[in-house]
Design an enzyme around this catalytic site. Structure first.
Site, mmCIF file in Angstrom:
data_model
loop_
_atom_site.group_PDB
_atom_site.id
_atom_site.type_symbol
_atom_site.label_atom_id
_atom_site.label_comp_id
_atom_site.label_asym_id
_atom_site.label_seq_id
_atom_site.Cartn_x
_atom_site.Cartn_y
_atom_site.Cartn_z
ATOM 1 N N SER A 167 0.833 -1.209 0.000
ATOM 2 C CA SER A 167 0.000 0.000 0.000
ATOM 3 C C SER A 167 0.859 1.247 0.000
ATOM 4 O O SER A 167 1.960 1.260 0.582
ATOM 5 C CB SER A 167 -0.906 0.019 1.232
ATOM 6 N N TYR A 181 -2.959 -0.946 9.843
ATOM 7 C CA TYR A 181 -2.933 -1.213 8.400
ATOM 8 C C TYR A 181 -1.620 -0.748 7.788
ATOM 9 O O TYR A 181 -0.943 -1.503 7.087
ATOM 10 C CB TYR A 181 -4.110 -0.516 7.721
#
Length: 278
Positions: A167, A181
């Site tokens: 990401s 995350y």
């Protein structure tokens, strides 16, 4: 001395980026980025196993992809397998299924993921354990569990491929309070580099893609609020969402002959967010 490759020896583009006849596994392949990747590989002629913890959704996605493949006249197929990769049992069960049904895996895409958002003082422990188990622990053990199948696929002129979906939030400081995350994806990027070095001698490349905002149903809540969307695009130098072709093109590069000499790399597919930061 190695002689230069002549124009007659260079493969045509359709061969250079081909995934026809390859066997792939895409976790979290029933929706979003995972479904995009699975569709792109199937339409390219690959047999793709997709996983999802939701069996009905997984089956429906596979059926839709297969119908599109039939209409396009490609030999690619999609096979659904229900699996919850947030638990050790789910990972073990998937590894066992793959070992029973496949003799080799050419392409393993670790895409299944989870996120959690909460204010700093209220961020719960489960927001760490669930996200880390799904985003970091499961990919590691899925790679180690399928090593025999990846090694079976590896050839001197065609490595087996592991593609981890990281990401942009692991490359830049996120705007949202998704602490576990971003940390899990940063860990996945490091595992990518570590395993790339370890598995190079086995003929297995390990790379990661770090997407920014990709146009999927998972960002519908952003697209529905013009102000929030405008704020998002202020962070994206190219000023738009990533599209299906952007994602599939990157995956096809990493999965095909074109990407055979690349390993241990994190590709920021983020419209310039990380590269132009400052």
């Amino acid at each position: 001395m190695n002689s230069a490759t002549t124009s007659e020896e260079r493969p045509a583009p359709e061969i250079l980026f081909s995934v026809a006849g390859r066997t792939a596994v895409v976790t979290g392949g029933s929706r979003g980025i995972g479904a995009m990747i699975a569709r792109g590989l199937v339409l390219g002629g690959a047999h793709v196993v997709i996983t999802s913890r939701k069996e009905e959704q997984c089956r429906a996605t596979a059926e839709a992809i297969n119908a599109e493949a039939d209409a396009a006249g490609t030999a690619g197929r999609c096979t659904p397998v229900a699996s919850d990769l947030s638990s050790a049992e789910g990972v073990t069960g998937l590894v066992d299924w793959l070992g029973e049904h496949l003799t080799s895996i050419d392409i393993l895409v670790n895409n299944a993921g989870a996120t959690w958002g909460a204010p700093l003082e209220e961020f719960p422990l489960i927001g760490w354990t669930k996200v880390l188990n799904t985003n970091l622990v499961a990919p590691f053990y899925l790679i180690t569990g399928t090593l025999p199948l990846l090694r079976n696929a590896a050839r001197p002129d065609q490595p087996a491929r592991v593609i981890n979906i990281g990401s942009v939030d692991a490359l830049t400081t996120p705007s949202w309070e998704n602490y576990s995350y971003s940390a899990s994806k940063a860990g996945l990027h490091m595992v990518t580099r570590h395993l790339a070095k370890k598995l190079a001698s086995d003929g297995i490349t390990v790379n990661a893609i770090a997407p920014g905002p990709i146009s999927t149903d998972m960002l519908e809540h952003v697209a529905a609020d013009p102000q929030v969307e405008a704020e998002l695009f202020e962070r994206v130098p190219l000023g738009r969402y990533g599209q299906t072709d952007d994602l599939i093109g990157t995956v096809r590069y990493l999965a095909s002959r074109a990407g055979s000499y690349l390993t241990g790399t994190i590709i920021p597919l983020d419209g310039g967010i990380s590269g132009c930061a400052g």
